[in-house]
Scaffold this motif. Structure first.
Motif, short mmCIF file in Angstrom:
data_model
loop_
_atom_site.label_atom_id
_atom_site.label_comp_id
_atom_site.label_asym_id
_atom_site.label_seq_id
_atom_site.Cartn_x
_atom_site.Cartn_y
_atom_site.Cartn_z
N ARG A 148 0.83 -1.21 0.00
CA ARG A 148 0.00 0.00 0.00
C ARG A 148 0.86 1.26 0.00
O ARG A 148 1.83 1.35 0.77
N ILE A 183 -5.09 6.24 -1.96
CA ILE A 183 -4.59 4.92 -1.57
C ILE A 183 -4.39 4.10 -2.84
O ILE A 183 -5.29 3.98 -3.67
N ASP A 214 -3.25 0.26 -3.83
CA ASP A 214 -3.03 -1.08 -3.29
C ASP A 214 -2.72 -2.08 -4.38
O ASP A 214 -3.36 -2.07 -5.44
#
Length: 377
Positions: free
Chosen positions: A179, A192, A194
């Motif tokens: 992440r 974010i 990921d």
């Protein structure tokens, strides 16, 4: 260039006015020191624009509390922050460790309600089945911190942090999430990125859901859900006719859940928000529909548990066994990866709120027209 306090600044102009960047913005590693949260590491982000948030390093590297100008954006549960060593993965024990927060990740091999499923894919005679708890094990896992800081790119500056979270078992899932969290100096959102990798030697089930928990003062009587979607489908026992308009807390409120068929903008991203016009404040999320094709809204307007969660997901609200019946449960082959992008941010002032609502309404109308045209054709 960095935009702060009503003007633009070059790197040279800004740093000439501060002893160090931390005077204005930055990322700071701290550790909780008391109660059930003792020992949990936190990264505190401050963008300089009044948008501040904390990353829960030892709770899946998720985003906890967040503020804009001192006003909270996320719901913080009665549990609050506790160490991962208190996490209860079985049944609905997830709620005993659920802190709330701006982003709580669910997965990596299971989301939503649990149960017992076939585990023979892992080739171990003494483990024929696996029993899954609510929303999987992810949020109880500590991260291995890779780094954090502030990086300049010309006259723009990005605050960032990186970590790796491993969900591992012998004769079971071996999934690794990498992440990266970013926020711009002067910005009002967190991004974010990921990547989930199957590090094991066998195929592995994979499910993912981002539980984005919006709280008071954004959630309050008269606030509204602004979605690029037609009316949703209720998937809970309880429901409210005008559910997109929020009400004041009720002690006896029973949770409601709705699924929405979100329309993406031309760039492939979905934009959804909770808007409070009276407060001049909103929280939005932005994600790719091709990565997270389903969206669930948790409408929980009880006293204390007063929250609306926007939940982009790889699967329907009915969860794992519904996905199996539909042939939609995803698997990662050995070495295979899946990538997810999520942005969550604040909207401030009537102009920003009105513009977001206008775009969502137009996109919903265009999608409905296209569906009617397709049916007629």
């Amino acid at each position: 260039m960095v935009e702060l306090w009503g003007r633009h600044w070059s790197r040279q102009e800004l740093l000439a006015r501060a002893g160090r960047l931390d005077q204005i913005a930055g990322v700071q590693l701290t550790e909780a020191a008391d109660g059930a949260e003792r020992g949990v590491r936190l990264l505190r982000f401050a963008t300089g624009a009044g948008f501040d948030f904390e990353v829960l390093v030892d709770r899946g590297f998720d985003v906890g509390r967040a503020w804009l100008g001192g006003r909270p954006l996320a719901w913080w549960s009665p549990v609050g922050l506790i160490g991962p060593w208190y996490y209860e993965p079985s049944g609905i024990g997830w709620f005993r460790g659920f802190p709330g927060g701006l982003v709580s990740t669910c997965g990596l091999d299971h989301t939503l309600l649990g149960g017992t499923d076939d585990a023979r894919i892992f080739n171990y005679p003494h483990r024929q089945t696996e029993t899954y708890g609510l929303h999987g094990r992810y949020t109880g896992l500590p991260a291995r911190l890779g780094g954090y800081g502030a990086t300049w790119h010309g006259d723009d500056c990005v605050l960032w942090a990186e970590a790796e979270i491993a969900q591992m078992a012998v004769f079971g899932e071996q999934l690794v999430l990498q992440r990266r969290i970013e926020a711009d100096l002067g910005g009002m959102c967190v991004r974010i990125s990921d990547t989930v990798t199957n590090a094991g030697a066998t195929a592995c089930p994979h499910m993912m859901l981002y539980h984005c928990n919006v709280g008071f003062p954004v959630v309050d009587a008269g606030a509204e859900l602004s979605y690029p979607a037609p009316p949703g489908t209720c998937v809970s026992e309880a429901s409210t006719h005008q559910y997109r308009t929020l009400a004041a807390p009720e002690p006896s409120f029973v949770e409601e859940c709705y699924e929405h068929d979100m329309a993406a903008s031309p760039d492939g991203y979905v934009h959804a928000a909770v808007l409070n016009r009276a407060a001049g404040l909103g929280v939005y999320q932005r994600y790719r529909r091709d990565q997270l094709p389903h969206h669930i809204t948790w409408r929980q307007l009880g006293s204390g548990t007063y929250v609306v969660a926007m939940e982009p997901s790889t699967n329907h609200d009915a969860g794992r066994f519904d996905a199996l019946d539909r042939g939609e449960l995803g698997y990662l082959a050995p070495g295979e990866q899946r990538h997810y992008d999520l942005e969550v941010g604040a909207l401030s002032g009537a102009a920003a709120i009105d513009e977001f609502a206008r775009q969502a309404s137009e996109l919903a109308s265009a999608s409905a027209d296209a569906a009617i045209g397709g049916a007629a054709g």
